[in-house]
Design an enzyme around this catalytic site. Structure first.
Site, PDB file in Angstrom:
ATOM      1  N   LEU A   1      79.292  75.729  82.377  1.00 42.17           N
ATOM      2  CA  LEU A   1      79.146  74.959  83.400  1.00 42.17           C
ATOM      3  C   LEU A   1      78.005  74.212  83.825  1.00 42.17           C
ATOM      4  O   LEU A   1      77.021  75.085  83.804  1.00 42.17           O
ATOM      5  CB  LEU A   1      79.552  75.996  85.189  1.00 42.17           C
ATOM      6  CG  LEU A   1      81.367  76.600  84.282  1.00 42.17           C
ATOM      7  CD1 LEU A   1      81.533  77.582  85.350  1.00 42.17           C
ATOM      8  CD2 LEU A   1      82.019  75.615  84.978  1.00 42.17           C
TER       9      LEU A   1
ATOM     10  N   THR B   1      72.730  76.606  81.655  1.00 46.07           N
ATOM     11  CA  THR B   1      71.740  76.935  82.146  1.00 46.07           C
ATOM     12  C   THR B   1      71.898  77.510  83.527  1.00 46.07           C
ATOM     13  O   THR B   1      71.989  76.766  84.354  1.00 46.07           O
ATOM     14  CB  THR B   1      71.130  75.893  81.708  1.00 46.07           C
ATOM     15  OG1 THR B   1      71.295  75.464  80.552  1.00 46.07           O
ATOM     16  CG2 THR B   1      69.129  75.933  81.841  1.00 46.07           C
TER      17      THR B   1
ATOM     18  N   LYS C   1      65.377  80.158  78.032  1.00 53.16           N
ATOM     19  CA  LYS C   1      65.930  78.579  78.236  1.00 53.16           C
ATOM     20  C   LYS C   1      65.320  77.727  79.089  1.00 53.16           C
ATOM     21  O   LYS C   1      64.954  76.639  78.750  1.00 53.16           O
ATOM     22  CB  LYS C   1      67.202  79.338  78.446  1.00 53.16           C
ATOM     23  CG  LYS C   1      68.362  78.083  78.873  1.00 53.16           C
ATOM     24  CD  LYS C   1      68.411  77.202  77.322  1.00 53.16           C
ATOM     25  CE  LYS C   1      68.575  75.217  78.159  1.00 53.16           C
ATOM     26  NZ  LYS C   1      68.175  74.737  76.829  1.00 53.16           N
TER      27      LYS C   1
ATOM     28  N   LYS D   1      67.667  69.699  86.317  1.00 58.11           N
ATOM     29  CA  LYS D   1      68.123  70.743  87.403  1.00 58.11           C
ATOM     30  C   LYS D   1      67.444  71.681  86.997  1.00 58.11           C
ATOM     31  O   LYS D   1      66.670  73.139  87.275  1.00 58.11           O
ATOM     32  CB  LYS D   1      69.919  70.942  87.022  1.00 58.11           C
ATOM     33  CG  LYS D   1      69.821  72.397  87.244  1.00 58.11           C
ATOM     34  CD  LYS D   1      70.408  72.891  86.579  1.00 58.11           C
ATOM     35  CE  LYS D   1      71.151  72.766  85.017  1.00 58.11           C
ATOM     36  NZ  LYS D   1      71.769  73.728  84.338  1.00 58.11           N
TER      37      LYS D   1
HETATM   38  P1  NAP Z   1      78.655  68.950  81.131  1.00 59.01           P
HETATM   39  O1  NAP Z   1      79.892  67.894  80.543  1.00 59.01           O
HETATM   40  O2  NAP Z   1      78.373  67.819  83.133  1.00 59.01           O
HETATM   41  O3  NAP Z   1      79.824  69.698  81.984  1.00 59.01           O
HETATM   42  C1  NAP Z   1      79.698  70.637  83.592  1.00 59.01           C
HETATM   43  C2  NAP Z   1      80.703  71.424  83.644  1.00 59.01           C
HETATM   44  O4  NAP Z   1      80.542  72.609  84.626  1.00 59.01           O
HETATM   45  C3  NAP Z   1      81.920  70.762  83.813  1.00 59.01           C
HETATM   46  O5  NAP Z   1      83.300  72.049  82.458  1.00 59.01           O
HETATM   47  C4  NAP Z   1      82.200  70.089  85.251  1.00 59.01           C
HETATM   48  O6  NAP Z   1      83.759  70.212  85.415  1.00 59.01           O
HETATM   49  C5  NAP Z   1      82.075  71.562  85.597  1.00 59.01           C
HETATM   50  N1  NAP Z   1      81.432  71.728  86.953  1.00 59.01           N
HETATM   51  C6  NAP Z   1      80.487  71.148  87.347  1.00 59.01           C
HETATM   52  N2  NAP Z   1      81.069  70.824  88.973  1.00 59.01           N
HETATM   53  C7  NAP Z   1      81.922  71.632  89.216  1.00 59.01           C
HETATM   54  C8  NAP Z   1      82.096  71.683  89.980  1.00 59.01           C
HETATM   55  N3  NAP Z   1      81.854  72.146  91.813  1.00 59.01           N
HETATM   56  N4  NAP Z   1      83.586  72.939  90.098  1.00 59.01           N
HETATM   57  C9  NAP Z   1      84.322  72.954  89.212  1.00 59.01           C
HETATM   58  N5  NAP Z   1      83.552  73.194  87.523  1.00 59.01           N
HETATM   59  C10 NAP Z   1      82.400  71.882  87.629  1.00 59.01           C
HETATM   60  O7  NAP Z   1      77.218  69.112  81.352  1.00 59.01           O
HETATM   61  P2  NAP Z   1      76.919  70.236  79.385  1.00 59.01           P
HETATM   62  O8  NAP Z   1      76.140  69.397  79.194  1.00 59.01           O
HETATM   63  O9  NAP Z   1      78.716  70.075  79.435  1.00 59.01           O
HETATM   64  O10 NAP Z   1      76.352  71.173  80.479  1.00 59.01           O
HETATM   65  C11 NAP Z   1      77.137  72.579  80.699  1.00 59.01           C
HETATM   66  C12 NAP Z   1      75.797  73.816  80.545  1.00 59.01           C
HETATM   67  O11 NAP Z   1      74.956  74.521  79.487  1.00 59.01           O
HETATM   68  C13 NAP Z   1      75.020  72.749  81.867  1.00 59.01           C
HETATM   69  O12 NAP Z   1      74.512  74.311  82.316  1.00 59.01           O
HETATM   70  C14 NAP Z   1      73.592  72.528  81.356  1.00 59.01           C
HETATM   71  O13 NAP Z   1      72.231  72.467  81.402  1.00 59.01           O
HETATM   72  C15 NAP Z   1      73.958  73.367  80.567  1.00 59.01           C
HETATM   73  N6  NAP Z   1      73.648  72.634  78.587  1.00 59.01           N
HETATM   74  C16 NAP Z   1      73.102  71.565  78.060  1.00 59.01           C
HETATM   75  C17 NAP Z   1      72.852  71.041  76.946  1.00 59.01           C
HETATM   76  C18 NAP Z   1      72.937  69.807  76.689  1.00 59.01           C
HETATM   77  O14 NAP Z   1      72.628  69.519  75.346  1.00 59.01           O
HETATM   78  N7  NAP Z   1      74.375  69.222  76.694  1.00 59.01           N
HETATM   79  C19 NAP Z   1      72.295  71.891  76.488  1.00 59.01           C
HETATM   80  C20 NAP Z   1      72.481  73.196  76.305  1.00 59.01           C
HETATM   81  C21 NAP Z   1      72.750  74.314  77.580  1.00 59.01           C
HETATM   82  P3  NAP Z   1      84.320  68.243  85.611  1.00 59.01           P
HETATM   83  O15 NAP Z   1      84.007  68.322  84.123  1.00 59.01           O
HETATM   84  O16 NAP Z   1      85.501  68.969  86.397  1.00 59.01           O
HETATM   85  O17 NAP Z   1      83.139  67.727  86.265  1.00 59.01           O
END
Ligand code: NAP
Length: 288
Positions: A67, A98, A173, A241
């Site tokens: 999330l 994260t 991380k 963030k």
């Molecule tokens: P993302 O595509 O923006 O996904 C975010 C998730 O959080 C979605 O399921 C979103 O739901 C949910 N969310 C956001 N606000 C919410 C709320 N108020 N209530 C319920 N659910 C909510 O981001 P991501 O890239 O997958 O990243 C997810 C995590 O992994 C983050 O902590 C990020 O920092 C970390 N991360 C990302 C990467 C990368 O390269 N992308 C790498 C390592 C770690 P909706 O679909 O409904 O918006």
């Protein structure tokens, strides 16, 4: 043979790839996402769509969250219809988002109070590694819980590093993304400088990507900046963030850092000028 029941909460860029790997590995997977449209493709591949985090958590041996941030993690685990209250004693709650070490330590205590085991397992790797089952898990928590969760981690990743107690995964991380964010921010400034000075930009960037500053991040992100290819691997606001959380961690440890905040400004500026739903490479645009 009964299949292990696993739930995935959060089907964004990362969570959807992770859930897909679990399905491919033969786990019985329940999925939940705030926006239901992202769950349907996984249901088509065999996942059960849960009506709430609680519904996903009920009966699962392991519940994985992926999330946006601390506030969302708190709401999905502990809010109304949160997963934690529905989980069985001895089940494992695993958060791969994260997050700050402060929140994961609090979450571990909340889980323990309910008889639920807890692991933090933030990841390195991005969209492509999530889709290929090639993430690296930075684990904080007890060794026996890690061993119990290992089949699930192995299905989603190619490496697992056990860093210590809960909180150590978040610390490493955030340091990882602190360095990545600073590199991306300084790269954006350097590349904009090359453009403004009228250099052969491909040639000038190749000096960086083949020289001492070269890193996997520099190589990948400079290519996307040059191509103006901003389909998201990692969204701009999420890096802002991470830099905010990293700055917080440094401040809490009494280490003065102007660097995390300066880098964060590049991401905030990009989000404010309409790049909030694009890849981090788009942070160069306000400088162009
Ligand atoms: P993302 O595509 O923006 O996904 C975010 C998730 O959080 C979605 O399921 C979103 O739901 C949910 N969310 C956001 N606000 C919410 C709320 N108020 N209530 C319920 N659910 C909510 O981001 P991501 O890239 O997958 O990243 C997810 C995590 O992994 C983050 O902590 C990020 O920092 C970390 N991360 C990302 C990467 C990368 O390269 N992308 C790498 C390592 C770690 P909706 O679909 O409904 O918006």
């Amino acid at each position: 043979m009964t299949r292990m029941k696993v739930a995935v909460l959060g089907l964004g860029i990362m969570g959807s790839g992770m859930a897909r790997q679990l399905l491919a590995a033969g786990f019985e997977v329940a999925v939940w996402n705030r926006s239901a449209d992202k769950a349907q493709p996984l249901a088509d591949e065999g996942a059960r769509i849960a009506a709430s985090p609680a519904d996903a958590g009920n009966g699962a041996a392991i519940v994985i969250a992926m999330l946006a941030d601390d506030a969302v993690s708190r709401a999905v685990w502990t809010g109304e219809d949160g997963a934690l209250a529905a989980m069985h004693e001895g089940a494992i709650a695993l958060d791969s988002s994260t997050l700050t070490s402060g929140w994961v330590i609090e979450l571990a205590a909340l889980a323990e109070a309910r008889g639920v085991r807890f692991l933090e397992a933030p990841v390195t790797g991005s969209r492509d590694q999530a889709a290929q089952g090639a993430l690296r898990f930075l684990v904080g928590g007890a060794a026996d819980v890690l061993e119990a969760a290992r089949p699930v981690l192995d299905a989603m990743g190619s490496a697992t590093v056990h860093l210590g107690p809960v909180g150590s995964g978040a610390t490493v991380k955030l340091a990882n993304n602190f360095l990545c964010g600073v590199q991306a921010a300084s790269l954006a400034e350097a590349l904009a400088l090359f453009e403004k000075r009228g250099l052969n930009v491909e040639q000038a960037v190749s000096v960086l990507t083949e020289g001492a500053p070269a890193s996997p991040l520099l190589k990948a992100v400079s290519r996307r900046m040059l191509d103006r290819a901003y389909d998201p691997h990692f969204f701009v606001p999420l890096m802002a963030k991470d830099l905010s959380y990293a700055g917080q961690a440094l401040a809490e440890a009494g280490i003065p850092s102007a660097i995390a905040e300066a880098a964060r400004k590049r991401f905030l500026d990009a989000a404010a000028s309409g790049h909030g739903e694009q890849d981090i490479a788009s942070i160069i645009e306000p400088l162009r």
